[in-house]
Design an enzyme around this catalytic site. Structure first.
Site, PDB file in Angstrom:
ATOM      1  N   GLY A  82       1.286  -0.976   0.418  1.00 33.23           N
ATOM      2  CA  GLY A  82      -0.066  -0.197   0.027  1.00 33.23           C
ATOM      3  C   GLY A  82       1.084   1.112  -0.133  1.00 33.23           C
ATOM      4  O   GLY A  82       2.243   1.419   0.855  1.00 33.23           O
ATOM      5  N   ARG A 146       1.211  -5.894  -5.176  1.00 35.80           N
ATOM      6  CA  ARG A 146       1.027  -6.302  -3.973  1.00 35.80           C
ATOM      7  C   ARG A 146       1.180  -8.721  -4.122  1.00 35.80           C
ATOM      8  O   ARG A 146       0.878  -9.135  -3.471  1.00 35.80           O
ATOM      9  CB  ARG A 146      -0.471  -7.107  -2.938  1.00 35.80           C
ATOM     10  CG  ARG A 146      -0.341  -5.297  -2.269  1.00 35.80           C
ATOM     11  CD  ARG A 146      -1.700  -5.515  -1.723  1.00 35.80           C
ATOM     12  NE  ARG A 146      -2.102  -4.132  -0.756  1.00 35.80           N
ATOM     13  CZ  ARG A 146      -1.075  -3.896   0.222  1.00 35.80           C
ATOM     14  NH1 ARG A 146      -0.659  -4.223   0.621  1.00 35.80           N
ATOM     15  NH2 ARG A 146      -2.408  -2.811   0.455  1.00 35.80           N
ATOM     16  N   ASP A 177       5.088  -7.817   5.281  1.00 33.09           N
ATOM     17  CA  ASP A 177       5.759  -8.963   4.873  1.00 33.09           C
ATOM     18  C   ASP A 177       6.156  -8.636   3.651  1.00 33.09           C
ATOM     19  O   ASP A 177       7.544  -9.919   3.106  1.00 33.09           O
ATOM     20  CB  ASP A 177       3.580  -8.827   4.002  1.00 33.09           C
ATOM     21  CG  ASP A 177       2.916  -9.898   4.824  1.00 33.09           C
ATOM     22  OD1 ASP A 177       3.426 -10.945   5.628  1.00 33.09           O
ATOM     23  OD2 ASP A 177       1.910  -9.790   4.964  1.00 33.09           O
ATOM     24  N   LYS A 203       8.134   0.865   5.714  1.00 32.59           N
ATOM     25  CA  LYS A 203       7.159   1.856   4.657  1.00 32.59           C
ATOM     26  C   LYS A 203       5.463   0.920   5.655  1.00 32.59           C
ATOM     27  O   LYS A 203       5.077  -0.374   5.751  1.00 32.59           O
ATOM     28  CB  LYS A 203       7.048   1.616   4.044  1.00 32.59           C
ATOM     29  CG  LYS A 203       5.384   2.174   2.824  1.00 32.59           C
ATOM     30  CD  LYS A 203       4.954   1.305   2.023  1.00 32.59           C
ATOM     31  CE  LYS A 203       4.364  -0.164   2.394  1.00 32.59           C
ATOM     32  NZ  LYS A 203       3.544  -0.654   1.525  1.00 32.59           N
ATOM     33  N   THR A 204       5.061   1.534   5.760  1.00 42.39           N
ATOM     34  CA  THR A 204       4.003   1.310   6.131  1.00 42.39           C
ATOM     35  C   THR A 204       2.258   2.463   6.777  1.00 42.39           C
ATOM     36  O   THR A 204       2.923   2.853   7.915  1.00 42.39           O
ATOM     37  CB  THR A 204       3.108  -0.047   6.025  1.00 42.39           C
ATOM     38  OG1 THR A 204       1.652   0.430   6.687  1.00 42.39           O
ATOM     39  CG2 THR A 204       3.534  -0.451   6.861  1.00 42.39           C
ATOM     40  N   ILE A 205       1.548   2.777   6.611  1.00 43.39           N
ATOM     41  CA  ILE A 205       1.063   4.184   7.240  1.00 43.39           C
ATOM     42  C   ILE A 205      -0.114   2.860   8.628  1.00 43.39           C
ATOM     43  O   ILE A 205       0.226   3.872   9.699  1.00 43.39           O
ATOM     44  CB  ILE A 205      -0.005   4.589   6.430  1.00 43.39           C
ATOM     45  CG1 ILE A 205      -0.998   3.693   5.933  1.00 43.39           C
ATOM     46  CG2 ILE A 205       0.077   5.024   5.884  1.00 43.39           C
ATOM     47  CD1 ILE A 205      -2.912   3.949   6.308  1.00 43.39           C
ATOM     48  N   ASP A 206       0.526   1.667   8.619  1.00 43.93           N
ATOM     49  CA  ASP A 206      -0.362   1.052   9.550  1.00 43.93           C
ATOM     50  C   ASP A 206       0.480   0.920  10.741  1.00 43.93           C
ATOM     51  O   ASP A 206      -0.064   0.982  12.199  1.00 43.93           O
ATOM     52  CB  ASP A 206      -0.210  -0.374   9.011  1.00 43.93           C
ATOM     53  CG  ASP A 206      -2.006  -0.896   7.725  1.00 43.93           C
ATOM     54  OD1 ASP A 206      -2.024   0.105   7.220  1.00 43.93           O
ATOM     55  OD2 ASP A 206      -1.267  -1.302   7.268  1.00 43.93           O
ATOM     56  N   TYR A 244     -26.116  15.679  14.446  1.00 41.74           N
ATOM     57  CA  TYR A 244     -25.173  13.407  13.736  1.00 41.74           C
ATOM     58  C   TYR A 244     -24.331  13.030  14.654  1.00 41.74           C
ATOM     59  O   TYR A 244     -23.017  13.816  15.329  1.00 41.74           O
ATOM     60  CB  TYR A 244     -24.701  13.713  12.302  1.00 41.74           C
ATOM     61  CG  TYR A 244     -25.587  14.526  11.466  1.00 41.74           C
ATOM     62  CD1 TYR A 244     -27.068  13.547  10.919  1.00 41.74           C
ATOM     63  CD2 TYR A 244     -25.249  15.628  10.267  1.00 41.74           C
ATOM     64  CE1 TYR A 244     -27.684  14.127   9.882  1.00 41.74           C
ATOM     65  CE2 TYR A 244     -26.229  15.794   9.289  1.00 41.74           C
ATOM     66  CZ  TYR A 244     -27.094  15.537   9.318  1.00 41.74           C
ATOM     67  OH  TYR A 244     -28.283  15.738   8.625  1.00 41.74           O
ATOM     68  N   GLY A 252      -5.730   1.162   8.641  1.00 39.54           N
ATOM     69  CA  GLY A 252      -5.276   0.631   9.341  1.00 39.54           C
ATOM     70  C   GLY A 252      -4.741  -1.017   9.388  1.00 39.54           C
ATOM     71  O   GLY A 252      -4.181  -1.512  10.014  1.00 39.54           O
ATOM     72  N   ARG A 253      -5.528  -1.884   8.757  1.00 41.77           N
ATOM     73  CA  ARG A 253      -6.083  -3.031   9.047  1.00 41.77           C
ATOM     74  C   ARG A 253      -5.922  -3.893  10.249  1.00 41.77           C
ATOM     75  O   ARG A 253      -6.711  -3.654  10.476  1.00 41.77           O
ATOM     76  CB  ARG A 253      -4.295  -3.903   8.465  1.00 41.77           C
ATOM     77  CG  ARG A 253      -4.632  -5.003   6.994  1.00 41.77           C
ATOM     78  CD  ARG A 253      -2.792  -5.404   6.811  1.00 41.77           C
ATOM     79  NE  ARG A 253      -2.941  -4.910   5.857  1.00 41.77           N
ATOM     80  CZ  ARG A 253      -3.084  -4.907   4.171  1.00 41.77           C
ATOM     81  NH1 ARG A 253      -3.999  -6.451   5.041  1.00 41.77           N
ATOM     82  NH2 ARG A 253      -2.559  -4.704   3.178  1.00 41.77           N
TER      83      ARG A 253
HETATM   84  P1  FBP Z   1       0.692  -2.075   3.765  1.00 37.72           P
HETATM   85  O1  FBP Z   1       0.310  -2.737   4.863  1.00 37.72           O
HETATM   86  O2  FBP Z   1       1.118  -2.387   2.487  1.00 37.72           O
HETATM   87  O3  FBP Z   1       1.527  -0.640   3.823  1.00 37.72           O
HETATM   88  O4  FBP Z   1      -0.612  -1.625   3.257  1.00 37.72           O
HETATM   89  C1  FBP Z   1      -1.561  -0.795   4.360  1.00 37.72           C
HETATM   90  C2  FBP Z   1      -3.259  -0.793   3.848  1.00 37.72           C
HETATM   91  O5  FBP Z   1      -3.474   0.787   3.544  1.00 37.72           O
HETATM   92  C3  FBP Z   1      -3.910  -1.160   5.119  1.00 37.72           C
HETATM   93  O6  FBP Z   1      -4.129  -0.126   5.858  1.00 37.72           O
HETATM   94  C4  FBP Z   1      -5.139  -1.839   4.373  1.00 37.72           C
HETATM   95  O7  FBP Z   1      -5.547  -2.348   5.017  1.00 37.72           O
HETATM   96  C5  FBP Z   1      -4.984  -1.842   2.798  1.00 37.72           C
HETATM   97  O8  FBP Z   1      -3.661  -1.595   2.535  1.00 37.72           O
HETATM   98  C6  FBP Z   1      -5.580  -1.510   1.545  1.00 37.72           C
HETATM   99  O9  FBP Z   1      -5.269  -2.346   0.675  1.00 37.72           O
HETATM  100  P2  FBP Z   1      -5.365  -1.445  -0.814  1.00 37.72           P
HETATM  101  O10 FBP Z   1      -4.581  -0.384  -1.238  1.00 37.72           O
HETATM  102  O11 FBP Z   1      -5.226  -2.722  -1.522  1.00 37.72           O
HETATM  103  O12 FBP Z   1      -7.012  -1.555  -0.762  1.00 37.72           O
END
Ligand code: FBP
Length: 557
Positions: A82, A146, A177, A203-206, A244, A252-253
């Site tokens: 991602g 991916r 991964d 790397k990862t925003i998560d 509302y 963030g998975r």
């Molecule tokens: P990475 O772990 O590869 O950095 O991806 C993070 C992420 O943004 C997750 O937070 C999210 O669940 C997923 O990618 C969404 O994936 P896609 O871009 O395939 O829709």
């Protein structure tokens, strides 16, 4: 420059800061080795699988008193997984270090993620190419993908492509991964005397690729600040209109780091944390009770509005749903080859699923709204998991709270109004202009990756630490990838993988939420962080996240 916004033009001029050890030049470095390392668990299994790359020491770079000569090197770089803000700066830092070492060095970018190295699809960078992407968000410089780089055939094709381009090192910019695969590739290259080094970048925003050695993955800073800006804006809207309840799912998975950080920056009324739900074995109905209780109590105080933040991966942490999803993942792989299932309508698929799941899991599945049932049937990710970004958990919660409130109304226990809005913030933050922190951190990670290559290392993750100090005081070095590994079950088999970091419920970051959440639930303590600032006082431009500050004990719980 006609296609560039005013901010783009200004950001292209930004000069990212480097740790002072690296700022003295790539040919003025000395490497200091720590002691031999161990994997975080399963040492016997991991050392047997990584015979050539296991147990190497951590390294730290310091400025050398004399300059050294660098030999000629061609390097290939891959963006994997991602998008995360700052990826372009990793490549810019790598490029600058490589050219500084020797202007005849070449940097190749593999296109479309790991498949680029397997299929031999690449570009060669030059100054003009790189300059157009400095300090910009996105991965569009070479694209990402991916594809999992893990089979013998893939390694063999990668070797052939590298030989053709005379590449002696590959940098893989990815999450847990992708870096696991970087470790496998590094080991394979050594075992086959390929003479090709492999270096990873975190790397990862998560924010789940972190441990004792890696303080944070890049992109987390910018993405969380972007979501916090949006949540703050919604809080102000809710507090103005007072009509509302907003349910906001945050990307963030699995791990809830992103939702937690965005919540600490904005102080919403409700924040769910998946790791807590799992630890306390909270059922879906107890989560609904928790939310409903706050909605009712606020309504009793005349407030029929509020903000609820929900982590993307929540659904997989609710015990009965976790077990049902695991069962579903298993049966889906066999059902896909069943023509009655694959040619069926959604309703037919749902009925087949209901009859195939175990009876307990089938009743959990049946209890879900049909929208969620259909979303659970969508394609799996390359690891065979549900794509949690596609499950509208925020809508599931809203519909169940509505039902509960309707019952309370009948019993005369609630007389308020529950009008809702649902949101999902994820893609909005993954390609934002990197904050100054991410611009500096990423550039340093890339520059440092080349330093690791120049010292002949392989199977290492580029590491830049001491991140709450000014950039000049950051500590650059490398961590063996095997040091972060343990064995986990994947597709029914035990595999070596980099351990994912989940939110620690006894850590200071979660404690801050826990201590304040009752106050934030009933009293509106909303914070409005506003847009990321790139220019101006360091107190707003260079701040790190609450998570980093609390983890480094620089802020109070
Ligand atoms: P990475 O772990 O590869 O950095 O991806 C993070 C992420 O943004 C997750 O937070 C999210 O669940 C997923 O990618 C969404 O994936 P896609 O871009 O395939 O829709």
């Amino acid at each position: 420059m006609t296609n560039l916004s005013p901010l783009q033009i200004e950001r292209l001029k930004y000069e990212p800061k480097l740790p002072s050890s690296l700022a003295n030049g790539i040919n003025h470095l000395v490497s200091q080795e720590g002691t031999a390392t161990q994997s975080v668990a399963n040492q016997d299994e991991i050392s047997a699988l990584f015979k050539n790359t296991y147990g190497k020491p951590t390294v730290t770079f310091k400025t050398a008193s004399e300059s050294t000569e660098s030999s000629l090197r061609n390097v290939g770089v891959i963006l994997s997984g991602g998008q995360a803000p700052g990826g372009h700066n990793v490549i810019a830092g790598l490029y600058d270090a490589l050219k500084q070492a020797n202007s005849s060095n070449k940097l190749y970018g593999f296109l479309g993620g790991p498949s680029g190295i397997i299929e031999g699809k690449y570009v060669e960078f030059d100054d003009k190419f790189i300059d157009a992407y400095r300090n910009t968000g996105g991965f569009d410089i070479i694209g990402s993908g991916r594809t999992k780089l893990e089979t013998e055939e893939q390694f063999q094709s990668s070797l052939e492509v590298c030989k053709k381009l005379n590449i002696s090192a590959v940098v893989i910019i990815g999450g847990d991964d992708s870096n696991t695969n970087a470790a496998l590739l590094a080991e394979w290259f050594v075992a086959h005397n390929a003479g090709i080094q492999v270096i990873g970048c975190p790397k990862t925003i998560d924010g789940d690729l972190k441990n004792e050695q890696i303080e944070i993955s890049f992109g987390f800073d910018t993405a969380t600040k972007t979501y916090a800006e949006l949540i703050g804006n919604i809080e102000r809207d809710a507090n103005s209109a007072k009509k509302y309840w907003h349910f906001i799912k945050i990307m963030g998975r699995s791990a809830s780091h992103v939702a937690l950080e965005a919540a600490l920056q904005t102080q919403p009324n409700i924040t769910l944390i998946s790791e807590e739900v799992e630890q306390k074995k909270m059922s879906l109905s107890s989560i609904i009770d928790y939310i409903t209780d706050i909605v009712v109590r606020r309504s009793d105080n005349g407030k029929n509005f509020g903000i609820a933040v929900v982590p993307e991966g929540l659904i997989e942490f609710i015990p009965e749903l976790k077990s049902m999803i695991a069962n579903l993942n298993d049966i889906m792989s066999t059902l896909e080859s069943n023509s009655a299932y694959s040619n069926g309508t959604d309703a037919e698929k749902i009925s087949i699923i209901e009859n195939t799941l175990s009876s307990e899991n089938s009743s959990v599945f049946k209890s879900l709204p049909s929208l969620i049932k259909s979303q659970l049937l969508m394609d799996r990710d390359p690891h065979g998991n549900v794509q949690v970004s596609k499950i509208e958990t925020e809508k599931l919660l809203i519909s169940m709270v509505e039902e509960k409130l309707a019952n309370l109304k009948k019993e005369g226990k609630y007389s308020g109004k529950f009008s809702t809005q649902s949101h999902f913030f994820g893609y909005e933050g993954r390609c934002a202009f990197p904050s100054n922190f991410d611009a500096d951190y990423c550039y340093s990670l890339g520059f440092n990756a080349f330093a690791l290559i120049n010292f002949g290392l392989t199977g290492y993750l580029s590491s830049v630490r001491n991140l709450t100090a000014p950039a000049t005081e950051w500590i650059a070095g490398g961590v063996p990838l095997t040091m972060m590994m343990n064995m986990e079950r994947r597709h029914g088999e035990m595999k070596p993988v980099i351990k994912k970091a989940l939110v620690e419920l006894d850590g200071p970051v979660f404690k801050k939420l826990e201590l304040n959440r009752e106050d934030w639930a009933m009293n509106d303590r909303y914070l409005f962080p506003g847009a990321i600032q790139y220019f101006g006082p360091s107190s707003v431009c260079d701040i790190t996240t609450v998570t980093l500050a609390l983890e480094k004990s620089l802020a109070n719980v």
